[in-house]
Motif scaffolding. Sequence first.
Motif, mmCIF file in Angstrom:
data_model
loop_
_atom_site.group_PDB
_atom_site.id
_atom_site.type_symbol
_atom_site.label_atom_id
_atom_site.label_comp_id
_atom_site.label_asym_id
_atom_site.label_seq_id
_atom_site.Cartn_x
_atom_site.Cartn_y
_atom_site.Cartn_z
ATOM 1 N N GLY A 14 0.768 -1.228 0.000
ATOM 2 C CA GLY A 14 0.000 0.000 0.000
ATOM 3 C C GLY A 14 0.805 1.287 0.000
ATOM 4 O O GLY A 14 0.238 2.376 0.022
ATOM 5 N N ARG A 15 2.133 1.183 -0.003
ATOM 6 C CA ARG A 15 2.981 2.376 -0.020
ATOM 7 C C ARG A 15 3.673 2.473 -1.370
ATOM 8 O O ARG A 15 4.091 1.472 -1.950
ATOM 9 N N SER A 16 3.797 3.700 -1.847
ATOM 10 C CA SER A 16 4.414 3.943 -3.146
ATOM 11 C C SER A 16 5.908 4.232 -2.979
ATOM 12 O O SER A 16 6.314 4.954 -2.067
ATOM 13 N N TYR A 17 6.710 3.654 -3.876
ATOM 14 C CA TYR A 17 8.157 3.856 -3.868
ATOM 15 C C TYR A 17 8.625 4.151 -5.285
ATOM 16 O O TYR A 17 8.098 3.595 -6.244
ATOM 17 N N LYS A 18 9.612 5.026 -5.398
ATOM 18 C CA LYS A 18 10.257 5.284 -6.687
ATOM 19 C C LYS A 18 11.532 4.451 -6.722
ATOM 20 O O LYS A 18 12.347 4.508 -5.809
ATOM 21 N N VAL A 19 11.689 3.680 -7.807
ATOM 22 C CA VAL A 19 12.824 2.771 -7.916
ATOM 23 C C VAL A 19 13.497 2.989 -9.267
ATOM 24 O O VAL A 19 12.832 3.025 -10.304
ATOM 25 N N ALA A 20 14.822 3.118 -9.245
ATOM 26 C CA ALA A 20 15.588 3.231 -10.487
ATOM 27 C C ALA A 20 15.702 1.848 -11.111
ATOM 28 O O ALA A 20 15.917 0.856 -10.419
#
Length: 103
Positions: A14-20
């Motif tokens: 339920g949590r958003s993460y930015k991933v390279a």
Amino acid sequence: MAESAKTIDVNILGRSYKVACEDGERDALLQAVAYLDGKMGEIKKTGKVNGTDRIAVMAALNIAHELLSVKVGSGFDIGQAKRRISVIEAKLDEALAKQDKLF
């Protein structure tokens, strides 16, 4: 990171993460995210572990255990399987090359 790396948004528990992520690795990353999210969801459903960070640590331990089980030999040895597949492919290529010469 290489120039072809891009940032994508993923959701875990339920949590958003930015991933390279490299261009060619997007599908593999999304599979890893889905697997991790599933493991964390299973742990959360038990109700025995509270807090996202604790759930993440438990999921990481479970996944590490799975990986080590495979590496140690009590599970499936992917490296050995890949080596055997390579040998089989080489034999098939050799047989097909002989077959092509007949025609």
